[in-house]
Design a protein around this motif. Sequence first.
Motif, PDB file in Angstrom:
ATOM      1  N   ILE A 200       0.841  -1.199   0.000  1.00  0.00           N
ATOM      2  CA  ILE A 200       0.000   0.000   0.000  1.00  0.00           C
ATOM      3  C   ILE A 200       0.879   1.253   0.000  1.00  0.00           C
ATOM      4  O   ILE A 200       0.580   2.242  -0.683  1.00  0.00           O
ATOM      5  N   GLN A 201       1.973   1.215   0.734  1.00  0.00           N
ATOM      6  CA  GLN A 201       2.915   2.343   0.703  1.00  0.00           C
ATOM      7  C   GLN A 201       3.540   2.491  -0.693  1.00  0.00           C
ATOM      8  O   GLN A 201       3.793   3.614  -1.147  1.00  0.00           O
ATOM      9  N   LEU A 202       3.771   1.363  -1.360  1.00  0.00           N
ATOM     10  CA  LEU A 202       4.283   1.413  -2.735  1.00  0.00           C
ATOM     11  C   LEU A 202       3.293   2.121  -3.656  1.00  0.00           C
ATOM     12  O   LEU A 202       3.683   2.951  -4.491  1.00  0.00           O
ATOM     13  N   LEU A 203       2.022   1.798  -3.515  1.00  0.00           N
ATOM     14  CA  LEU A 203       1.007   2.466  -4.340  1.00  0.00           C
ATOM     15  C   LEU A 203       0.982   3.966  -4.074  1.00  0.00           C
ATOM     16  O   LEU A 203       0.836   4.770  -5.004  1.00  0.00           O
ATOM     17  N   ASP A 204       1.122   4.341  -2.817  1.00  0.00           N
ATOM     18  CA  ASP A 204       1.168   5.768  -2.490  1.00  0.00           C
ATOM     19  C   ASP A 204       2.375   6.437  -3.156  1.00  0.00           C
ATOM     20  O   ASP A 204       2.279   7.562  -3.667  1.00  0.00           O
ATOM     21  N   ALA A 205       3.519   5.730  -3.163  1.00  0.00           N
ATOM     22  CA  ALA A 205       4.716   6.299  -3.789  1.00  0.00           C
ATOM     23  C   ALA A 205       4.520   6.465  -5.291  1.00  0.00           C
ATOM     24  O   ALA A 205       4.961   7.472  -5.876  1.00  0.00           O
ATOM     25  N   LEU A 206       3.884   5.501  -5.936  1.00  0.00           N
ATOM     26  CA  LEU A 206       3.616   5.629  -7.374  1.00  0.00           C
ATOM     27  C   LEU A 206       2.629   6.764  -7.650  1.00  0.00           C
ATOM     28  O   LEU A 206       2.742   7.452  -8.671  1.00  0.00           O
ATOM     29  N   ALA A 207       1.668   6.941  -6.745  1.00  0.00           N
ATOM     30  CA  ALA A 207       0.709   8.035  -6.927  1.00  0.00           C
ATOM     31  C   ALA A 207       1.401   9.386  -6.762  1.00  0.00           C
ATOM     32  O   ALA A 207       1.116  10.343  -7.495  1.00  0.00           O
ATOM     33  N   ILE A 208       2.333   9.496  -5.807  1.00  0.00           N
ATOM     34  CA  ILE A 208       3.080  10.743  -5.625  1.00  0.00           C
ATOM     35  C   ILE A 208       3.907  11.046  -6.865  1.00  0.00           C
ATOM     36  O   ILE A 208       4.064  12.205  -7.263  1.00  0.00           O
TER      37      ILE A 208
END
Length: 800
Positions: A200-208
């Motif tokens: 989930i943190q990875l998805l947040d990083a891709l969204a950023i």
Amino acid sequence: MASGAADLVRARGRLLDGGQPGSPRLDAESLRAALVDLHELWLTNKGGELGIAEGSGLAVMAVGGLGRGEMLPYSDLDLVLVHAEVAAAQVAEIADRLWYPLWDAHIKLDHSVRTVSQAVEVAAGDLIAALGMLEARHIVGDQELSSRLIGAVRREWRSGIHSRFDELVDHTRARWQRAGEIAHRAEPDLKNGRGGLRDIQLLDALAIAQLTDPIPGLGPETPGGGLRSAHRRLLDVRTELHRVAGRPRDQLHAQDADEIGAALRLGDRFDLARTLSDAARTVGYSVDVGLRTAGNALPRRGLARLRRKPLRRPLDEGVVEHAGEVVLARDARPHRDPGLVLRVAAASARTALPISATTLNRLSEDAPELREPWPTDALDDLLVLLGAGRGAADVIEALDRTGLWGRLLPEWGAVRDLPPRDAMHTWTVDRHLVETAAQASTMSTRVARPDLLSLGAVLHDIGKGRAGDHSVVGAELATRIGRRLGLRPSDVHTLGTIVRHHLLLPEVATRRDPSDPETVRQVVDALEGDPQALEVLHVLAEADSLATGPGVWGDWKSSLIGELVRRCRMAMAGDPAPMPAPISPEMAERARAGGVHVDLARGENIHAYTVTVVVPDGPDVLSAAAGVLALHSLQVLSASLGVEGDCIVAVFGVTPTFGDPPEVGLLRQDVIRATAGNLDVSAALAKRERAAGDVGRRLYAHARPRVIWSDTSAPGPAVLELRAEDRVGLLSRLAAELARCGANVRWASVVTWGAAVVDRFGLDVGAEDGPARREAIADALLAVVPGPAPKPSENAVETV
């Protein structure tokens, strides 16, 4: 609150005990929120005491759990003291006064002291540090300084992601390799496992990085409530894991599962496992979509920049390939096309290309349900999907996470994410069914009805998760499903028998004497003397065992079941000898009139057609006629051929790969050219296959093809049966090889079951008929069918 960190420890202890004396125990979400507030309050007070305020050139920022607002009972404190234009000695003194109270109170602390430029430099050179800094949040002090750091780190992340993306993917896959899949681990790692909190943190990083949405790929009917709900459930379980263990822990141990399930009011350990599986699979699918979307969004580098934009290649009616994904054609109308969902799924399974998340969402929103009974082409697409081997698992997972699989099979809900009840099972029940179908697909040529094998494999445990004997309940469900799919009544009955008795052969063979006539009689009676069901159950027993877990299938079990099946087959009446289909009076009259006739008629559904070809007899006419159909993108689903006078009458059941069928006059013209030798069908097919490349080909499961000669003393043609996986123009290639071998086709019966074919030919093999002659014919046919080459010790030519 006093400045001593001991007060922080005592307050945290009271929260873990339930808050104020006499107050109820805090639930997981409330506990996390209270812990965040508690630590922020202490840090704010301590920062004020140390002069860390607005305009001071100092700020305290939180990363990790506190930075995300997800403080768990025993989470580390990850803090960054940021400074600008402050003397080094003063910064060091403030840092000591901030860190030492926390150390003295035995609070685990990760800390650093940075300027903005130093923080950006560290994030640029260390992927782990960068991912952590992306979660940084201001706690106390100079807000403008914190905003500068957050903005600078995020700008550097966005500008540098094109050069770091491969590293990010490799790091993620290495983590998955170490920690495994949460959905299928008895003791999963909730933080680092595939489908866990790190993802989930990875998805947040891709969204950023502005490469994907924070919640990618999930439609309105997502089981379990979607990604936000999955995130919350994982956090809740990890929160209770900390509380139960009394220390920081990421791996859920089996002995704690019942207590955690009860604390979260989910039930026992099996209910907890089901909840975790659903959450982890939702996260895992979202990460797959997110990484794929991010990869496609990155600007092309090097020579790739000079290439033309990807073309939209047709795969099926309303389905195309674009940028490495299966998407809808521009003129597709999902709301008017119930079969489009399965055509998309079949195309993905054939080509090993993932389905675009946008396509799945659109189908989830717009596609209507299939009416009962399903049209033949929808059933065929389902069989193609189930016959795709392990490639089917990813397709079914994508359909399931977006609510489409449950729409096709409403009965699936009871087994979705259902954990096994014994340790020998590796997978959840629903994944076990998919794995069994994948194993069965590699054995499809061992049965005359690969369609019933695929359906039996994916439905054999469908009765689990309900009250009663799962075999009995499953047989009732399978019968209902079979009717919905449009199977013939006799096939519906056989499917129900397969599901009802899928444990019969293993249980009887390993618990009783297979050579006892009474044992054999009971098995034959249970199967109502049906050799077809016996054949499918024999293969299903092996596929089911292999899909259960390591060590479940072995030589001992195989030999016992094989001996039981051999004796049961001897006790059953054999199948009737294959016979050609009768020629209709109308076609017989046309044949006697001579010449070339081609008719095209609508079949039983909008995508099915019947092509009838009457042509003067000759050695290559079947190859020519079938090849012409393939060249016009007509997939042959069935065919029957007979001889009437001096003509061959061939009736083909076909479906266009996409679009409408060609004009009948054009078909007739090409049949005349091909039979006259003016159209090289073989060369044209080879050219088309080369041009298509990997796109549009089937994803073969690599089942070993088989040639079976019927051992019959009856006069007439020798009967050859080929069981193999399909390919474009296969019937034309087979007929050409038979002609090259001098084997004259007197009649033929061809059936396509999804991705598998069962072709029977009545042949005049010539005066030199014998084992060597038949082996040469078989070898010629095996050379043009898909699948692995047989090992020297394997004989793919059999006589029954």
